[in-house]
Design a protein around this motif. Structure first.
Motif, short mmCIF file in Angstrom:
data_model
loop_
_atom_site.label_atom_id
_atom_site.label_comp_id
_atom_site.label_asym_id
_atom_site.label_seq_id
_atom_site.Cartn_x
_atom_site.Cartn_y
_atom_site.Cartn_z
N GLY A 193 0.66 -1.35 0.08
CA GLY A 193 0.01 -0.10 0.17
C GLY A 193 0.70 1.34 -0.14
N LYS A 194 2.11 1.34 0.43
CA LYS A 194 2.94 2.55 0.11
C LYS A 194 3.54 2.60 -1.15
CE LYS A 194 4.02 3.03 4.98
NZ LYS A 194 4.91 3.48 5.84
N PRO A 195 3.31 3.73 -1.71
CA PRO A 195 3.99 3.76 -3.11
C PRO A 195 5.59 3.91 -2.97
CG PRO A 195 2.74 5.85 -2.51
CD PRO A 195 2.73 4.86 -1.25
N VAL A 196 6.25 3.37 -3.94
CA VAL A 196 7.68 3.28 -4.24
C VAL A 196 8.10 3.97 -5.49
CG1 VAL A 196 9.55 1.85 -4.71
CG2 VAL A 196 7.70 1.12 -3.05
N MET A 197 9.27 4.81 -5.02
CA MET A 197 10.09 5.49 -6.35
C MET A 197 11.42 4.81 -6.37
SD MET A 197 10.94 9.27 -7.31
CE MET A 197 11.27 9.98 -5.92
N LEU A 198 11.82 4.34 -7.52
CA LEU A 198 13.20 4.10 -7.60
C LEU A 198 14.04 4.83 -8.43
CD1 LEU A 198 12.66 0.19 -9.05
CD2 LEU A 198 13.35 1.01 -6.87
N ARG A 199 15.30 5.16 -8.23
CA ARG A 199 16.42 6.07 -8.98
C ARG A 199 17.30 5.30 -9.15
NH1 ARG A 199 15.00 11.66 -7.60
NH2 ARG A 199 13.99 11.82 -5.95
N ILE A 200 17.46 5.13 -10.67
CA ILE A 200 18.65 4.10 -10.89
C ILE A 200 19.50 4.66 -11.91
CG2 ILE A 200 19.18 1.73 -12.14
CD1 ILE A 200 16.29 0.96 -11.49
N ILE A 201 21.05 4.94 -11.63
CA ILE A 201 21.89 5.37 -12.65
C ILE A 201 22.79 4.34 -12.95
CG2 ILE A 201 23.65 6.88 -12.96
CD1 ILE A 201 21.17 8.37 -12.21
N ALA A 202 22.78 3.89 -14.16
CA ALA A 202 23.67 2.40 -14.69
C ALA A 202 24.94 3.41 -15.45
CB ALA A 202 23.07 2.20 -15.62
N ARG A 203 25.95 2.98 -14.76
CA ARG A 203 27.44 3.46 -15.07
C ARG A 203 28.17 2.65 -15.93
NH1 ARG A 203 30.07 3.62 -10.78
NH2 ARG A 203 28.55 2.72 -9.43
N PHE A 204 28.43 2.90 -17.19
CA PHE A 204 29.43 1.98 -17.96
C PHE A 204 30.63 2.83 -18.09
CE2 PHE A 204 24.97 1.24 -19.13
CZ PHE A 204 24.80 0.03 -19.13
N LEU A 205 31.63 2.09 -18.38
CA LEU A 205 33.17 2.49 -18.51
C LEU A 205 33.02 2.63 -20.35
CD1 LEU A 205 35.17 -0.51 -17.29
CD2 LEU A 205 34.95 1.73 -16.33
N PRO A 206 33.59 4.10 -20.49
CA PRO A 206 34.01 4.20 -22.11
C PRO A 206 34.89 3.35 -22.77
CG PRO A 206 34.68 5.96 -20.59
CD PRO A 206 34.43 4.78 -19.68
N PRO A 207 34.42 2.90 -23.97
CA PRO A 207 35.36 1.87 -24.76
C PRO A 207 36.74 2.28 -24.75
CG PRO A 207 33.18 2.66 -25.95
CD PRO A 207 33.57 3.41 -24.86
N LYS A 208 37.42 1.58 -24.69
CA LYS A 208 39.04 1.76 -24.67
C LYS A 208 39.47 1.82 -26.11
CE LYS A 208 40.46 -0.96 -20.65
NZ LYS A 208 40.43 -2.07 -20.28
N SER A 209 38.61 1.75 -27.12
CA SER A 209 38.86 1.81 -28.48
C SER A 209 38.73 3.35 -29.02
CB SER A 209 38.14 0.93 -29.37
OG SER A 209 36.81 1.05 -29.28
N VAL A 210 38.06 4.03 -28.29
CA VAL A 210 37.87 5.32 -28.78
C VAL A 210 38.92 6.48 -28.25
CG1 VAL A 210 35.32 5.21 -28.77
CG2 VAL A 210 36.51 6.23 -26.47
N SER A 211 39.14 7.57 -29.05
CA SER A 211 40.18 8.52 -28.76
C SER A 211 40.03 8.91 -27.14
CB SER A 211 40.05 9.73 -29.61
OG SER A 211 38.96 10.18 -29.48
N LYS A 212 41.21 9.66 -26.64
CA LYS A 212 41.37 10.17 -25.41
C LYS A 212 40.27 11.33 -25.31
CE LYS A 212 44.56 7.71 -23.60
NZ LYS A 212 44.36 6.71 -22.75
N LYS A 213 40.07 12.19 -26.38
CA LYS A 213 39.09 13.03 -26.27
C LYS A 213 37.81 12.71 -26.35
CE LYS A 213 37.39 17.29 -29.38
NZ LYS A 213 36.16 16.88 -28.74
N ARG A 214 37.41 11.73 -26.96
CA ARG A 214 35.99 11.19 -27.13
C ARG A 214 35.86 10.59 -25.51
NH1 ARG A 214 33.33 6.92 -30.92
NH2 ARG A 214 31.35 6.86 -30.12
N GLN A 215 36.96 9.92 -25.35
CA GLN A 215 36.39 9.28 -23.56
C GLN A 215 36.15 10.54 -22.75
OE1 GLN A 215 39.66 6.83 -22.38
NE2 GLN A 215 39.50 5.26 -23.82
N LEU A 216 36.99 11.56 -22.76
CA LEU A 216 36.78 12.80 -22.01
C LEU A 216 35.26 13.19 -22.02
CD1 LEU A 216 37.99 14.55 -19.76
CD2 LEU A 216 38.81 16.09 -21.58
N ASP A 217 34.76 13.17 -23.33
CA ASP A 217 33.49 13.68 -23.53
C ASP A 217 32.45 13.01 -23.02
OD1 ASP A 217 34.06 16.00 -25.41
OD2 ASP A 217 33.85 14.77 -27.07
#
Length: 144
Positions: free
Chosen positions: A60-84
């Motif tokens: 009977g009590k309403p629920v709120m979920l907050r979810i942040i899914a954090r992923f690693l940047p791919p190693k194959s992209v440039s340093k500039k793109r990783q920073l972005d």
């Protein structure tokens, strides 16, 4: 307002489809959750229980979920793109789908953080890049 915030280390996973099989001898059809999903749900549940301190939202009590899914940047992209990516200018547009991440979290916390996942009234979920992959989850009573 009651709430629990916790983290689930490791690469975020989404809920896979249930597997359906037919028993050749009886002809009965039966569906089951894949073992990988069960293990991940149990991992989420354990991380919640380590932080919960008796937190539980009754029926009977309403629920709120907050979810942040954090992923690693791919190693194959440039340093500039990783920073972005790390600064939020580029978001992960890849699997798992955000709805499948929400589903695995909601199912994992069913009966542990709240009576039933039908109580979930609001979900705020996002995918982002980070130097550390994992899930950041907050379960709280929704007060509108």
């Amino acid at each position: 307002m009651q709430s629990v915030t916790f983290q689930v280390p490791g690469k975020p996973q989404g809920k896979a489809r249930a597997k359906t099989v037919r028993n050749k001898s009886t002809g009965n059809i039966h569906s089951y959750t894949p073992e990988k999903d069960m293990l991940y749900e149990n991992y989420i549940k354990a991380q919640f229980q380590n932080r919960a301190n008796g937190f539980y939202l009754e029926r009977g009590k309403p629920v709120m979920l907050r979810i942040i899914a954090r992923f690693l940047p791919p190693k194959s992209v440039s340093k500039k793109r990783q920073l972005d990516m790390l600064e939020g200018r580029e978001l992960p547009l890849k699997k798992p789908d955000i709805d499948n991440i929400v589903k695995v979290v909601a199912d994992a916390l069913n009966g542990v953080a709240y009576h039933d996942d039908t109580q979930i009234a609001m979900v705020i979920a996002a995918k982002t890049y980070s130097a550390m992959e994992g899930l950041d989850i907050t379960v709280e009573e929704y007060v509108g």
